[in-house]
Design an enzyme around this catalytic site. Structure first.
Site, PDB file in Angstrom:
ATOM      1  N   GLY A  10      93.601  65.713  48.880  1.00 57.84           N
ATOM      2  CA  GLY A  10      92.829  66.571  47.971  1.00 57.84           C
ATOM      3  C   GLY A  10      93.425  66.496  46.583  1.00 57.84           C
ATOM      4  N   LEU A  11      92.725  65.783  45.698  1.00 56.22           N
ATOM      5  CA  LEU A  11      93.271  65.590  44.350  1.00 56.22           C
ATOM      6  C   LEU A  11      92.442  66.315  43.289  1.00 56.22           C
ATOM      7  CD1 LEU A  11      94.358  61.847  44.614  1.00 56.22           C
ATOM      8  CD2 LEU A  11      95.840  63.867  44.568  1.00 56.22           C
ATOM      9  N   SER A 129     100.553  80.371  44.653  1.00 55.09           N
ATOM     10  CA  SER A 129     100.077  81.104  43.480  1.00 55.09           C
ATOM     11  C   SER A 129     100.683  80.533  42.208  1.00 55.09           C
ATOM     12  CB  SER A 129     100.435  82.582  43.596  1.00 55.09           C
ATOM     13  OG  SER A 129     100.013  83.240  42.422  1.00 55.09           O
ATOM     14  N   LYS A 183      99.454  86.106  50.726  1.00 54.99           N
ATOM     15  CA  LYS A 183      98.823  85.584  49.508  1.00 54.99           C
ATOM     16  C   LYS A 183      97.558  86.387  49.181  1.00 54.99           C
ATOM     17  CE  LYS A 183      97.635  83.078  45.992  1.00 54.99           C
ATOM     18  NZ  LYS A 183      96.388  82.488  45.915  1.00 54.99           N
ATOM     19  N   HIS A 186      98.589  89.616  47.713  1.00 57.15           N
ATOM     20  CA  HIS A 186      99.046  89.299  46.355  1.00 57.15           C
ATOM     21  C   HIS A 186      97.827  89.264  45.414  1.00 57.15           C
ATOM     22  CE1 HIS A 186      99.174  86.164  43.264  1.00 57.15           C
ATOM     23  NE2 HIS A 186     100.429  86.471  43.066  1.00 57.15           N
ATOM     24  N   ASN A 187      96.769  88.602  45.848  1.00 55.18           N
ATOM     25  CA  ASN A 187      95.580  88.514  45.000  1.00 55.18           C
ATOM     26  C   ASN A 187      94.911  89.873  44.824  1.00 55.18           C
ATOM     27  OD1 ASN A 187      96.167  85.793  45.180  1.00 55.18           O
ATOM     28  ND2 ASN A 187      94.033  85.172  45.333  1.00 55.18           N
ATOM     29  N   GLU A 190      96.783  91.582  42.303  1.00 56.10           N
ATOM     30  CA  GLU A 190      96.428  90.955  41.012  1.00 56.10           C
ATOM     31  C   GLU A 190      95.114  91.567  40.473  1.00 56.10           C
ATOM     32  OE1 GLU A 190      96.580  86.585  41.187  1.00 56.10           O
ATOM     33  OE2 GLU A 190      94.679  86.584  40.115  1.00 56.10           O
ATOM     34  N   LYS A 262      86.371  85.171  43.493  1.00 59.47           N
ATOM     35  CA  LYS A 262      86.220  84.144  44.525  1.00 59.47           C
ATOM     36  C   LYS A 262      86.362  84.713  45.927  1.00 59.47           C
ATOM     37  CE  LYS A 262      87.230  79.845  42.181  1.00 59.47           C
ATOM     38  NZ  LYS A 262      88.251  78.821  41.954  1.00 59.47           N
ATOM     39  N   ARG A 289      84.491  94.768  39.149  1.00 61.21           N
ATOM     40  CA  ARG A 289      83.974  93.415  38.892  1.00 61.21           C
ATOM     41  C   ARG A 289      82.516  93.327  39.329  1.00 61.21           C
ATOM     42  NH1 ARG A 289      88.501  88.653  39.664  1.00 61.21           N
ATOM     43  NH2 ARG A 289      90.283  89.868  39.007  1.00 61.21           N
TER      44      ARG A 289
END
Ligand code: NBP
Length: 472
Positions: A10-11, A129, A183, A186-187, A190, A262, A289
């Site tokens: 995955g680039l 993150s 994670k 954490h979001n 955030e 997201k 939001r």
């Protein structure tokens, strides 16, 4: 050719930068991307002169790697991760390991870990993150899943992670989906931080009439304080200085007021609801939001419901200081909610989380990095069984010292007609959590009245239930 130590599939933005980060720490890497043109572009534009070998099929990619193979999958979360795993599975051998560094839902990670461990492969669901720059220079890493796979990966992960005063921002988080769960929270935190900053901005700009240069000065000043020093406050100060080259106006004023998302904030709130953990600040942030996305309806409503927004007329510097204190108190409540959620999830899902260590690895690389995280780490180091951060002496005292300013800001916001949902939810959390008796005795009476749901009594042992025939 010597075999490669590490492989990346995955680039896109994250995979590309993480691959270069790993290579820059002295590990030969192999890369693969579904669309070959992207691989060619990466090799030509970013991998020149570097120890990177490109593969144009998964078979070729797997053959390039030394055993046990370490394969980082950095593709879009959801179905694509399952597709890549299914393609890799027959090509790998027992002991090899797959790391999913995307924003996968922890439940998917749990399923994938069980599935792959049953085949003898290792699986590490790793929260990453720090965005593009963090991925390249040092992200915060939250790996969970197969413990033995983590042991194999540790020498690489400690080198690519952000480095802070007390070590690299990585640690084994726990079994199964623990890494992605942490994670996700954490979001959620955030989201809370960003909404609280937005509300402080609204009060100072709309309420107190501060100009963008004045806002820059306020946030830059706050960033120097021990309490608020953080990446998000720092970039907020910067944002107020950015001019639009096309119009020569402040760019922030030209940006549409509809926030995207997201899903990780929503996932956090949904998980909290399922686990029965109150997270009102994060919920307020997600709702804010969503409300912002109703732009057309809000524009129409503004024509219909023409209540004026008032203007603050007192001493501006006093108000600025009060908003700063309100922001800090709200932030403490928001983190208290996030840590309480992690604590409950750890008990429920057997993650074995170390909350102090989880806070520590957020100190560098990630979006919520802040000096304040040291205080959280210290609180849980002193008492690993702390039920809520608000009970830690430092946090308790910090709020008690500032609570009158916090309350005054909320009174002012209400009088001016400026919505401050995250500030308010945080104060509600504080005022509810510290109350010995809440009004839910009445709720219980109502439930028993209309549904015979029974209730416990304050003058009888817990666990004894009573029903009353309320209607004569
Ligand atoms: P994207 O989330 O935009 O995903 C694009 C990559 O997925 C491309 O390499 C694409 O290959 C590949 N892909 C897709 Br789409 N479907 C595939 C399939 N069926 N098989 C194989 N490959 C497939 O990339 P990103 O923004 O770099 O993010 C990667 C992960 O990291 C995501 O989970 C994201 O949420 C997470 N994350 C992102 C950030 C950030 O700041 N962007 C931060 C932290 C975490 P193609 O080139 O062939 O289409």
């Amino acid at each position: 050719m010597t075999k490669r130590t590490f492989g990346v599939i995955g680039l896109a933005v994250m995979g590309e930068n993480l691959a270069l980060n790993v290579e820059s720490r002295g590990f030969p890497i192999a890369v693969y991307n579904r669309t070959s043109a992207k691989t060619e572009q990466f090799m030509a534009e970013r991998a020149q002169g570097k120890d990177v070998k490109a593969a144009y099929s998964l078979e070729e990619f797997v053959q390039l790697l030394e055993r046990p193979r370490k394969v980082l999958v950095m593709v879009k979360a959801g179905g694509p991760v399952d597709k890549v795993i299914e393609q890799l599975k027959p090509l790998l051998e027992p002991g090899d390991m797959i790391i999913d560094g995307g924003n996968s839902l922890y439940e998917d990670t749990e399923r994938r870990t069980q599935d792959l461990e049953a085949t003898g492969l290792g699986f590490v669901g790793m929260g990453v993150s720090g965005g593009e720059e963090g991925a390249l220079k040092g992200p915060s890493l939250m790996p969970g899943g197969t413990a033995s796979a983590y042991q194999e990966l540790e020498p690489i992960l400690v080198k690519i992670a952000a480095q802070v005063d007390d070590g690299p921002c990585v640690a084994y988080i726990g079994r199964g989906g623990a890494g992605h769960y942490v994670k996700m929270v954490h979001n959620g935190i955030e989201y809370g931080d960003m909404q609280l900053i937005a509300e402080a901005y609204d009060l100072l700009k709309l309420g107190a009439g501060l100009t963008n240069p004045e806002l820059h000065a306020v946030f830059a000043e706050w960033n120097k304080t021990e309490e608020l020093n953080s990446f998000l406050i720092e970039i907020t100060a910067d944002i107020f200085t950015k001019m639009d080259t096309e119009t020569d106006q402040h760019l922030v004023d030209l940006i549409m007021d509809t926030a995207g998302q997201k899903g990780t904030g929503r996932w956090t709130v949904m998980s909290a609801l399922e686990l029965g953990v109150p997270v009102p600040t994060m919920y307020a942030a997600v709702n804010a939001r969503i409300m912002s996305s109703y732009k057309d309806e809000r524009v129409a409503a503004a024509q219909e419901i023409t209540a004026e927004v008032g203007t603050f007329s007192g001493d501006k510097q006093t108000f600025i200081n009060q908003v700063r204190d309100a922001l800090y108190c709200s932030k403490m409540c928001s983190y208290a909610q996030g840590m309480a959620l992690l604590r409950k999830a750890s008990q429920e899902y057997n993650y074995g989380l170390d909350l102090g260590e989880d806070a520590r690895i957020w100190k560098g690389g990630c979006i919520i990095r802040a000096g304040f995280l040291d205080k959280i780490k210290a609180a849980f180091t002193e008492n690993p069984d702390l039920p809520n951060l608000l009970l830690a002496p430092e946090f308790k005292q910090s709020i008690l010292d500032r609570q009158s300013a916090w309350r005054e800001v909320l009174v002012m916001a209400n009088q001016l007609g400026i919505a401050v949902p995250a500030f308010s939810s945080s104060l509600d959390y504080f005022d509810s959590y510290r109350r010995e008796r809440l009004p839910q005795n009445l709720t219980q009476a109502q439930r028993d009245y209309f549904g015979a749901h029974t209730y416990e009594r304050t003058d009888k042992p817990k666990g004894e239930f009573f029903h009353t025939q309320w209607m004569e």
